[in-house]
Design an enzyme around this catalytic site. Structure first.
Site, PDB file in Angstrom:
ATOM      1  N   GLU A  33      -4.644  -6.643   8.408  1.00  0.00           N
ATOM      2  CA  GLU A  33      -5.587  -7.086   7.364  1.00  0.00           C
ATOM      3  C   GLU A  33      -7.039  -6.879   7.802  1.00  0.00           C
ATOM      4  O   GLU A  33      -7.883  -6.485   7.002  1.00  0.00           O
ATOM      5  CB  GLU A  33      -5.339  -8.557   6.994  1.00  0.00           C
ATOM      6  CG  GLU A  33      -4.072  -8.800   6.205  1.00  0.00           C
ATOM      7  CD  GLU A  33      -4.077  -8.133   4.828  1.00  0.00           C
ATOM      8  OE1 GLU A  33      -5.163  -7.803   4.309  1.00  0.00           O
ATOM      9  OE2 GLU A  33      -2.991  -7.913   4.275  1.00  0.00           O
ATOM     10  N   TYR A 115      -9.733 -13.764   0.825  1.00  0.00           N
ATOM     11  CA  TYR A 115      -8.626 -12.838   0.569  1.00  0.00           C
ATOM     12  C   TYR A 115      -7.679 -12.757   1.771  1.00  0.00           C
ATOM     13  O   TYR A 115      -6.465 -12.907   1.634  1.00  0.00           O
ATOM     14  CB  TYR A 115      -9.145 -11.434   0.229  1.00  0.00           C
ATOM     15  CG  TYR A 115      -8.038 -10.404   0.349  1.00  0.00           C
ATOM     16  CD1 TYR A 115      -7.040 -10.340  -0.615  1.00  0.00           C
ATOM     17  CD2 TYR A 115      -7.945  -9.566   1.464  1.00  0.00           C
ATOM     18  CE1 TYR A 115      -5.988  -9.442  -0.481  1.00  0.00           C
ATOM     19  CE2 TYR A 115      -6.900  -8.679   1.602  1.00  0.00           C
ATOM     20  CZ  TYR A 115      -5.925  -8.621   0.629  1.00  0.00           C
ATOM     21  OH  TYR A 115      -4.876  -7.757   0.769  1.00  0.00           O
ATOM     22  N   ASP A 133      -8.325  -9.351  -3.970  1.00  0.00           N
ATOM     23  CA  ASP A 133      -9.174  -8.308  -3.380  1.00  0.00           C
ATOM     24  C   ASP A 133      -9.626  -7.359  -4.499  1.00  0.00           C
ATOM     25  O   ASP A 133      -9.445  -7.657  -5.687  1.00  0.00           O
ATOM     26  CB  ASP A 133      -8.436  -7.556  -2.270  1.00  0.00           C
ATOM     27  CG  ASP A 133      -7.275  -6.713  -2.801  1.00  0.00           C
ATOM     28  OD1 ASP A 133      -6.867  -6.904  -3.971  1.00  0.00           O
ATOM     29  OD2 ASP A 133      -6.780  -5.849  -2.050  1.00  0.00           O
TER      30      ASP A 133
END
Length: 349
Positions: A33, A115, A133
């Site tokens: 991520e 997010y 996102d």
């Protein structure tokens, strides 16, 4: 069949096969991520494998030196991401904490935004929370017909409220990943493949022919132009002069060469004057490489000058921040991309 079931069924047949989806290890997913922020998936995969091979656990990452972490991140850009990831690992180790499992705990750490926190909490720990996102904003603005500016925090908060009512409570992580993939594969910024969309029958934009008008994204771009003149200096033993960037500017924590910066393009005579003004040394300079480097809000015009120093500058107090490394060690230090390209051009790495 409701929205979430259609989305999840589509995802199970059509999802992207990505290495971080083959694990439930929250650390590995967190690494992915962080890497995916501002970086395309295709670019990320190689870096992901190399990073977790070197730092296979949070403990190993916490024990690592910043220089080594940045070296593994070298070329990915946005290096603050690597520093935040490293800081997260060190804080957990120092406080003897286990990996946080709740969204509200995750977002307390620098670099883990709303997010990323929601993605980790839903995918790894099944917390029912929408991960909003850019892809999600595009999908939902088109699906619901929302004309608000998706770069606005208020709009993103509105999406969180709306999506929290339709998210699949049994499979929140799969739901969030399905929205990510729908945005990446079908509901793309240009030329979306609406015919293949699992929720096309209930999409506002398809019904009202507004797909190309949504989402609304107001971008304020202030581009700053900077001119960098790097001095490539070797001593008699072929040791190279480098510097660790420590000011609050681009590439903090990475290494570069002695630098002259200007707001305008300089002639070779002006550069020599600036070198004398800044370093109090006389050099014989020749241009050996130049490159333009674009960042989000900046354009850097960079020139590399091969410098033969005409006096002993090692004793000069103005060079205290610089140090020399053997030619053979240059591959051990993390450099910004323009310097990597220069070193490759000179066949030094």
């Amino acid at each position: 069949m409701d929205f979430s079931k259609k989305i999840i069924n589509w995802y199970k047949k059509n999802h992207r096969k990505l290495p971080w989806r083959e694990t439930k290890n929250p650390y590995y997913i967190l690494v992915s991520e962080f890497m995916l922020q501002q970086t395309r998936v295709s670019q990320t995969i190689k870096y992901y494998f190399n990073f977790i091979k070197e730092f296979s656990s949070l403990e190993k990452l916490a024990q690592a030196e910043e220089k080594d972490v940045l070296k593994k991140w070298e070329g990915l850009g946005y290096y603050s991401r690597a520093k935040y990831l490293h800081s997260f690992a060190k804080k957990l180790k120092n406080n003897k904490n286990s990996f946080p499992k709740k969204y509200q705990e995750l977002i307390k750490y620098k670099g883990i935004g709303l997010y990323t926190g929601a993605a980790i909490a839903s995918i790894c720990f099944h917390e029912v929370i929408p991960a909003i996102d850019g892809n999600a904003c595009r999908v939902f603005s088109r699906y619901f017909g929302i004309y608000n500016d998706i770069t606005s925090t208020t709009t993103k908060n509105m999406f969180r409220v709306i999506v929290s009512k339709i998210i699949d409570i049994k499979q929140p992580g799969i739901f969030n990943q399905a929205i990510m993939d729908l945005g990446s594969i079908l509901c793309t910024p240009k030329n979306p493949k609406c015919l293949f969309c699992p929720v096309k029958d209930s999409c506002f934009s398809i019904k009202n022919e507004t797909v190309d008008k949504l989402p609304v994204k107001k971008i304020k771009k202030f581009i700053k132009h900077r001119f960098f003149y790097y001095l490539f200096i070797c001593d008699r033993n072929h040791n190279i002069c480098i510097n660790k960037r420590s000011t609050k500017d681009i590439w903090k924590g990475l290494y570069d060469f002695p630098l002259i910066e200007s707001k305008k393009n300089l002639s070779i005579h002006e550069i020599k004057d600036k070198i004398w003004e800044k370093f109090r040394v006389v050099v014989s300079s020749t241009l050996i490489y130049k490159i333009k480097h674009k960042l989000t809000h900046q354009i850097l015009s960079i020139q590399f000058l091969n410098c033969e120093v005409l006096q002993d500058f090692k004793k000069n107090i103005l060079f205290d921040n610089f140090f020399f490394i053997p030619h053979s060690k240059i591959g051990e230090y993390p450099f910004p991309r323009p310097i990597i390209l220069f070193l490759k051009h000179e066949k030094m790495i």
